[in-house]
Design a protein around this motif. Structure first.
Motif, PDB file in Angstrom:
ATOM      1  N   ASP A  55     -51.329   9.565  24.665  1.00 44.85           N
ATOM      2  CA  ASP A  55     -51.839  10.863  25.091  1.00 44.85           C
ATOM      3  C   ASP A  55     -53.170  10.651  25.795  1.00 44.85           C
ATOM      4  OD1 ASP A  55     -50.152  13.203  23.902  1.00 44.85           O
ATOM      5  OD2 ASP A  55     -50.149  11.623  22.395  1.00 44.85           O
ATOM      6  N   ARG A  60     -40.498  21.198  27.939  1.00 45.28           N
ATOM      7  CA  ARG A  60     -40.759  22.323  27.032  1.00 45.28           C
ATOM      8  C   ARG A  60     -40.092  23.611  27.478  1.00 45.28           C
ATOM      9  NH1 ARG A  60     -46.578  20.927  24.308  1.00 45.28           N
ATOM     10  NH2 ARG A  60     -46.690  18.759  24.980  1.00 45.28           N
ATOM     11  N   ARG A 117     -33.869  14.877  25.882  1.00 44.97           N
ATOM     12  CA  ARG A 117     -33.578  13.959  27.000  1.00 44.97           C
ATOM     13  C   ARG A 117     -32.112  14.084  27.403  1.00 44.97           C
ATOM     14  NH1 ARG A 117     -37.711  11.317  24.348  1.00 44.97           N
ATOM     15  NH2 ARG A 117     -36.507  10.398  22.651  1.00 44.97           N
ATOM     16  N   ARG A 141     -42.904  10.093  30.537  1.00 42.14           N
ATOM     17  CA  ARG A 141     -42.404   9.736  29.203  1.00 42.14           C
ATOM     18  C   ARG A 141     -40.866   9.703  29.195  1.00 42.14           C
ATOM     19  NH1 ARG A 141     -46.329   9.589  25.358  1.00 42.14           N
ATOM     20  NH2 ARG A 141     -48.027  11.071  25.463  1.00 42.14           N
TER      21      ARG A 141
HETATM   22  N1  FDM Z   1     -43.507  12.572  22.019  1.00 42.46           N
HETATM   23  C1  FDM Z   1     -42.961  12.662  23.238  1.00 42.46           C
HETATM   24  C2  FDM Z   1     -42.763  12.144  20.927  1.00 42.46           C
HETATM   25  O1  FDM Z   1     -43.270  12.074  19.811  1.00 42.46           O
HETATM   26  N2  FDM Z   1     -41.455  11.813  21.103  1.00 42.46           N
HETATM   27  C3  FDM Z   1     -40.862  11.887  22.321  1.00 42.46           C
HETATM   28  O2  FDM Z   1     -39.652  11.586  22.458  1.00 42.46           O
HETATM   29  C4  FDM Z   1     -41.632  12.331  23.443  1.00 42.46           C
HETATM   30  C5  FDM Z   1     -41.000  12.438  24.790  1.00 42.46           C
HETATM   31  O3  FDM Z   1     -45.014  14.377  22.146  1.00 42.46           O
HETATM   32  F1  FDM Z   1     -47.904  13.170  21.697  1.00 42.46           F
HETATM   33  C6  FDM Z   1     -44.913  13.004  21.805  1.00 42.46           C
HETATM   34  C7  FDM Z   1     -45.939  12.333  22.648  1.00 42.46           C
HETATM   35  C8  FDM Z   1     -47.030  13.348  22.746  1.00 42.46           C
HETATM   36  C9  FDM Z   1     -46.343  14.673  22.568  1.00 42.46           C
HETATM   37  O4  FDM Z   1     -46.076  14.810  24.943  1.00 42.46           O
HETATM   38  C10 FDM Z   1     -46.319  15.551  23.796  1.00 42.46           C
HETATM   39  P1  FDM Z   1     -46.960  15.081  26.261  1.00 42.46           P
HETATM   40  O5  FDM Z   1     -46.532  14.026  27.247  1.00 42.46           O
HETATM   41  O6  FDM Z   1     -48.401  14.910  25.840  1.00 42.46           O
HETATM   42  O7  FDM Z   1     -46.640  16.481  26.694  1.00 42.46           O
END
Ligand code: FDM
Ligand code: MG
Length: 204
Positions: free
Chosen positions: A12, A43, A74, A95
């Motif tokens: 992050d 989201r 996903r 991600r």
């Molecule tokens: N994250 C993201 C997970 O724990 N598992 C996952 O499969 C994915 C895609 O979600 F802390 C966590 C990583 C991060 C949070 O992601 C939100 P973004 O990229 O900060 O929005």
């Protein structure tokens, strides 16, 4: 020829989103083909909305349940992604399954259990891992607003990311200026060979 399929991973506040936007612009310009950004978690879908509530307002879900939702999120977008690639358009992912695996493993669940739901997803042509120390990331704007933005947790995630990245990613130092990081990413992306068929994810 199918489009380029590139994932960017990192902690992050590692600058992923900014760099994803820049990479989309760069690929559009250099390949002359449309380039699409998919961000995980997405989201906007019904499952993504539950994930968002979990991340932002502390909705209670077991570690297993939220893990499966992240993976399902996903799978619910993957046919759209494949269709774009087959049309020759490029896809950049903010991600993907490596985040899925390491964030849950950092909570103490087993690697294999964390990997299973993502088996079979198409493997990107290249995954870039943006490295920044958890301490530096924590100084960046709005840190701490979301559930996982705590230094102790991010350190556990970072250790797993570094281990996994050795075999699965190209590591890019993300502590430089935005411009320096973008140049490093563009260089990595230029060297990528695009095979016709997408490999299926079979483990890290
Ligand atoms: N994250 C993201 C997970 O724990 N598992 C996952 O499969 C994915 C895609 O979600 F802390 C966590 C990583 C991060 C949070 O992601 C939100 P973004 O990229 O900060 O929005
Ligand atoms: Mg975040």
């Amino acid at each position: 020829m199918r489009g380029r399929f590139i994932a960017i991973e990192g902690l992050d506040r590692s600058g992923k989103s900014t760099q994803c936007d820049r990479l989309v612009a760069h690929l559009t310009e250099t390949t002359g083909n449309k380039t699409h950004l998919f961000k995980f978690p997405d989201r906007s879908t019904p499952m993504g909305q539950i994930i968002n509530q979990y991340l932002t307002s502390g909705v209670a879900l077991s570690d297993q349940a939220i893990h499966l939702l992240f993976s399902a999120n996903r799978w619910e977008r993957i046919e759209d992604i494949k269709a774009l690639l087959e049309k020759g358009e490029n896809v950049v992912l903010d991600r993907y399954y490596i985040s899925g695996i390491v964030y849950t493993q950092a909570k103490g669940l087993e690697r294999q259990w964390c990997t299973n739901p993502d088996l079979g997803l198409p493997v990107p042509d290249i995954t870039l891992f943006l490295t920044v120390s958890p301490e530096v990331a924590s100084q960046r704007g709005a840190y701490g607003e979301e559930r996982y933005e705590k230094i102790a947790f991010q350190k556990r995630v970072a250790a797993l990311f570094h281990e996994v990245a050795q075999r699965n990613c190209i590591t890019v130092d993300a502590s430089g200026t935005e411009e320096e990081v973008a140049n490093a990413i563009n260089q990595c992306v230029e060297t990528v060979q695009i095979g016709e068929a997408l490999d299926k994810f079979s483990g890290l």
